[in-house]
Structures are given as structure tokens and as C-alpha cells.
Design a protein around this motif. Sequence first.
Motif, PDB file in Angstrom:
ATOM      1  N   GLY A 165       2.721  -9.495 -12.328  1.00  0.00           N
ATOM      2  CA  GLY A 165       3.931  -8.688 -12.220  1.00  0.00           C
ATOM      3  C   GLY A 165       3.632  -7.199 -12.314  1.00  0.00           C
ATOM      4  N   ALA A 166       2.680  -6.846 -13.193  1.00  0.00           N
ATOM      5  CA  ALA A 166       2.304  -5.439 -13.332  1.00  0.00           C
ATOM      6  C   ALA A 166       1.655  -4.920 -12.049  1.00  0.00           C
ATOM      7  N   LEU A 167       0.776  -5.732 -11.440  1.00  0.00           N
ATOM      8  CA  LEU A 167       0.124  -5.317 -10.193  1.00  0.00           C
ATOM      9  C   LEU A 167       1.130  -5.163  -9.053  1.00  0.00           C
ATOM     10  N   ALA A 168       2.147  -6.027  -9.043  1.00  0.00           N
ATOM     11  CA  ALA A 168       3.159  -5.930  -7.994  1.00  0.00           C
ATOM     12  C   ALA A 168       3.943  -4.631  -8.116  1.00  0.00           C
ATOM     13  N   THR A 169       4.052  -4.139  -9.348  1.00  0.00           N
ATOM     14  CA  THR A 169       4.795  -2.894  -9.573  1.00  0.00           C
ATOM     15  C   THR A 169       3.907  -1.672  -9.394  1.00  0.00           C
ATOM     16  N   ASP A 170       2.683  -1.740  -9.935  1.00  0.00           N
ATOM     17  CA  ASP A 170       1.734  -0.637  -9.856  1.00  0.00           C
ATOM     18  C   ASP A 170       0.393  -1.203  -9.379  1.00  0.00           C
ATOM     19  N   PRO A 171       0.097  -1.107  -8.080  1.00  0.00           N
ATOM     20  CA  PRO A 171      -1.122  -1.746  -7.545  1.00  0.00           C
ATOM     21  C   PRO A 171      -2.421  -1.152  -8.071  1.00  0.00           C
TER      22      PRO A 171
ATOM     23  N   ASP B 116       8.987  10.570  -0.363  1.00  0.00           N
ATOM     24  CA  ASP B 116       9.840   9.429  -0.038  1.00  0.00           C
ATOM     25  C   ASP B 116       9.855   8.367  -1.143  1.00  0.00           C
ATOM     26  N   LEU B 117       8.975   8.504  -2.133  1.00  0.00           N
ATOM     27  CA  LEU B 117       8.863   7.483  -3.187  1.00  0.00           C
ATOM     28  C   LEU B 117       9.883   7.742  -4.291  1.00  0.00           C
ATOM     29  N   PRO B 118      10.285   6.677  -5.015  1.00  0.00           N
ATOM     30  CA  PRO B 118      11.166   6.876  -6.176  1.00  0.00           C
ATOM     31  C   PRO B 118      10.489   7.779  -7.206  1.00  0.00           C
ATOM     32  N   PRO B 119      11.284   8.505  -8.021  1.00  0.00           N
ATOM     33  CA  PRO B 119      10.697   9.471  -8.972  1.00  0.00           C
ATOM     34  C   PRO B 119       9.636   8.871  -9.893  1.00  0.00           C
ATOM     35  N   ALA B 120       9.880   7.677 -10.428  1.00  0.00           N
ATOM     36  CA  ALA B 120       8.893   7.080 -11.347  1.00  0.00           C
ATOM     37  C   ALA B 120       7.590   6.759 -10.622  1.00  0.00           C
ATOM     38  N   MET B 121       7.690   6.322  -9.344  1.00  0.00           N
ATOM     39  CA  MET B 121       6.471   6.041  -8.583  1.00  0.00           C
ATOM     40  C   MET B 121       5.750   7.340  -8.229  1.00  0.00           C
ATOM     41  N   GLN B 122       6.508   8.412  -7.964  1.00  0.00           N
ATOM     42  CA  GLN B 122       5.866   9.709  -7.731  1.00  0.00           C
ATOM     43  C   GLN B 122       5.035  10.121  -8.946  1.00  0.00           C
ATOM     44  N   ASP B 123       5.605   9.932 -10.143  1.00  0.00           N
ATOM     45  CA  ASP B 123       4.869  10.293 -11.358  1.00  0.00           C
ATOM     46  C   ASP B 123       3.636   9.417 -11.526  1.00  0.00           C
ATOM     47  N   THR B 124       3.770   8.134 -11.152  1.00  0.00           N
ATOM     48  CA  THR B 124       2.618   7.220 -11.251  1.00  0.00           C
ATOM     49  C   THR B 124       1.503   7.655 -10.311  1.00  0.00           C
ATOM     50  N   VAL B 125       1.858   7.999  -9.074  1.00  0.00           N
ATOM     51  CA  VAL B 125       0.840   8.440  -8.103  1.00  0.00           C
ATOM     52  C   VAL B 125       0.169   9.723  -8.589  1.00  0.00           C
TER      53      VAL B 125
END
Length: 443
Positions: free
Chosen positions: A363-369, A234-243
Motif C-alpha cells: 500500500g505504501a509503494l502504491a502511494t509513494d513509489p 499538475d501533481l497534488p500538493p502532498a505529492m509535490q512535496d514528496t517529489v
Amino acid sequence: MAERWTAAQVNSLAPDAASQKAGAKLGVPGPWSGTGYLEAERLLWGDCKGSGSKPYQVTVSVADSDTAYQCTCPSRKFPCKHALGLLLLWAADTIAAAEAPPERVEAWADSRRDRAEKSAARSAAKAEKAAADPEGAAKRAAQRAERIGNGLADLDRWLTDQIAAGISDSGTLSYGAVDPVAKRLVDAQAPGVAGRVRTLTSARSSSGDAWPDAVLAEFARLHLLCQAWTRLPDLPPAMQDTVRRRIGISVDADAVRRDGERVADRWHVLGSRDRAADKLTERRIWLRGADSGRISMLLAFGAMQQAPTLALPVGAVYRAEMVFHSEVLPLRAQMESGELDPGDAPASPAGGTLQAAADAFAGALATDPWQEGWPVVIADAVPDRDGELADAEGRRVPLICEESALWRLLAVSGGHPVTVFGEYTDAGLEPLTVWAEGAAVAL
């Protein structure tokens, strides 16, 4: 003629202050014999007189983005003091050019080329195998995803149990209690999460009275990672790659080279840091594009207590194309065909205030916790003996560094404003490089 490094850039490669000092003592012609430099292959060599009957044989490759060292001394530091001394001689233009290397140097260079070709062949064969059997590759990926899911479910239950029982007992986060949890995650093929779990012990022991906040914050990040994995589709592609990266799933370099965002620029090397990471030495190198303003981070690994081969002198400028990995915070990149820029390096990079650094980290933490720090350049900064850094607006932040790095920073500053590069974290600023009188000094 290719550009030579400066003495400051050579010193930035030293693994510690003691090596830098010892290398400086060997950066004079006295102890050396049989030196030479082959411009075409960017190879240096020489024999350095030591305490034994035979001199140490030293060889260095200064090829752009492919620095490598070999020395017959018993030191486990890379580069050793002899390699640093030879590089300083070369930087001072006191090594004569040669038309051909000695036999031992040629054999070393051939061996490195052979290993690189075999590695490329293995990668190509692996890609060919996956392409020939897509169903098999998909089945293996699904099996790993299932193992990771089971491992993270166990971790989430363990976290819940700790919260329910309370974390005040010192044995709760002891090495003996945490390490088995981490090992189960390694077995589940989630090494990135295992590494974060192992930090729980140090989070308790090194955070003073604030240890409950530090531990609970890491508990929350781990729980969030477990939940993110269950909802990955369910996550956006870039967030999937981050996870996936936070879990510890490696990224295929060829895929990044094929699909990643490319940015060509003049890249200024801002800083470098080595740290131990689960039986490996992890090296992070940060660069900033002169035209794009983009920050990129190169990541390399070496065996435990050995430096990775990737080494870029701090303060140098490279003309290169960076290929960025797909992530919500696109920092990590691969350097493609980089070469040292013969132009003048900037005296010091443009910097901002501590407030701007704090805002950027927030700002970075808000995007990538799960982001642990954010690369920042602070201008007009003054360190003090209490281990704090003040900016021109009077704001202050604790410095997170060893005492030797603090004293080096104080010595370079001398009480005057300097430009400092480092990682801004929730505990303070970890300084990595300071600029003074136009020269970069690695901390």
C-alpha cells in the motif's frame, strides 16, 4: 523528579555490540571518581580511569530529546563506552545528586546553549531576509528549479542510453561509470537523486542472480522521478512535496512547525537506525502513538562517523507533540517539547502478521513509489539460523541484517516467539528491535 532511563534503554544507544559490551564493563563504580548529577539541567559527569595517567572526563546531557555526550577519550564512536558506562551508573541510581556542576561541565553546557542560540539567530535572519525580498527568493528558487530540471533531463537520457545499450556489461554500472552521473546531479542541486544513482552499483553487486530485476526496478523509479519533476505543477500538493524531498530539496523546519499537522500523544520509541549517507551519518528514529496509532519518523544528521545529537532510548515513552511534514505518506515528523513519560512503558508494542506487513508495504509503494521500506511490528515471530523470520501463520521472510544482529536476535528469542520491529522492504525484513520479557533490545 524526572524519570531515569533503564539499563536496556541505555544499551539501545550503543553504536554497536562491542561498545555495548565495553560500556557494561564500565557500568560499575570501580573505575569512576568525581561523579555527579544535576537534576535541574539533566547533566551527568564523572572521571573514568583508563590506560593513561589521566582519567577520561565524561559529560552527558540526558535532557529529553536533546541527548549529548562529551568524552576526552580518542574514540570516534558516539556515545563511547565511557559515556555508556556513566549512563548505566545513573540508570542504577548510583550517582549522587549535586547542587552545581564542576567548572568544565558548566562551560560545556554554556557552549551548547550558545551554539543553539546562534543557530536559532541564523535561522531567524534567513527567514527575515527571505521575507524582506520575496522577489529575490522567488528568483533563486526558479534558478534552482531550472538547474534541477536540466540535471534530471541529463539523467533520463543516460538511463535511456543504458537500456538501449544493455546492462549486461559489468562496466556499465561500475563506480567509475556511475559516480560522474551522481556528481553532475549534485552540481544540479539534486542530492537526493544523486544518492539513489550511487546505489545502482551496490544494487548490482549485492543482489545475486536477481541483479537485473533490482537494477531495472531502480532505473524505473529514477525515470519516474524525472518525469514527476517535469509535471510537478499538475501533481497534488502532498505529492509535490514528496517529489521535492526525493529530489533532495530541504524543508524549512520553521515552515513545518507553522503549517504541519500536529498530533499530541504518548509516543513509544520503536527503533533507531544509523547509516552512512553521502558524507553524513543519517539517524532514523521511529515512534508510535499510544492513542492515535500513528507512526512517526524523526530524522537527524551528524558528520561522517559521528552520531547525530538526537538520541531517544528504544523502548522509552515520551509525551510529545509531533509536527508532521506534508507528504503523501506522512511519516517524517519533528518532536515538539517532548518529555519522558514517567508511567510504565508497554511491555511490547502490539504487532501483526507478515502478511499484514507485506500488505502495508504494498500500500505504501502504491502511494509513494520511491518508498524504500515500511515500519512494521511483527508479533509472535520466531527467527532461525538460516536468516529467516516466521510468524504464527507459518509465513516466512528473509532477514536483512548483519550476522551479529542475527545472532543477537536468535539469543533473545531462544527459539520462542518474540515481538520484532523493523522495516519491511522488497528484499525482506530489516530487524531493528526485539522485545522479550518486557524489555526492548536494540539490534
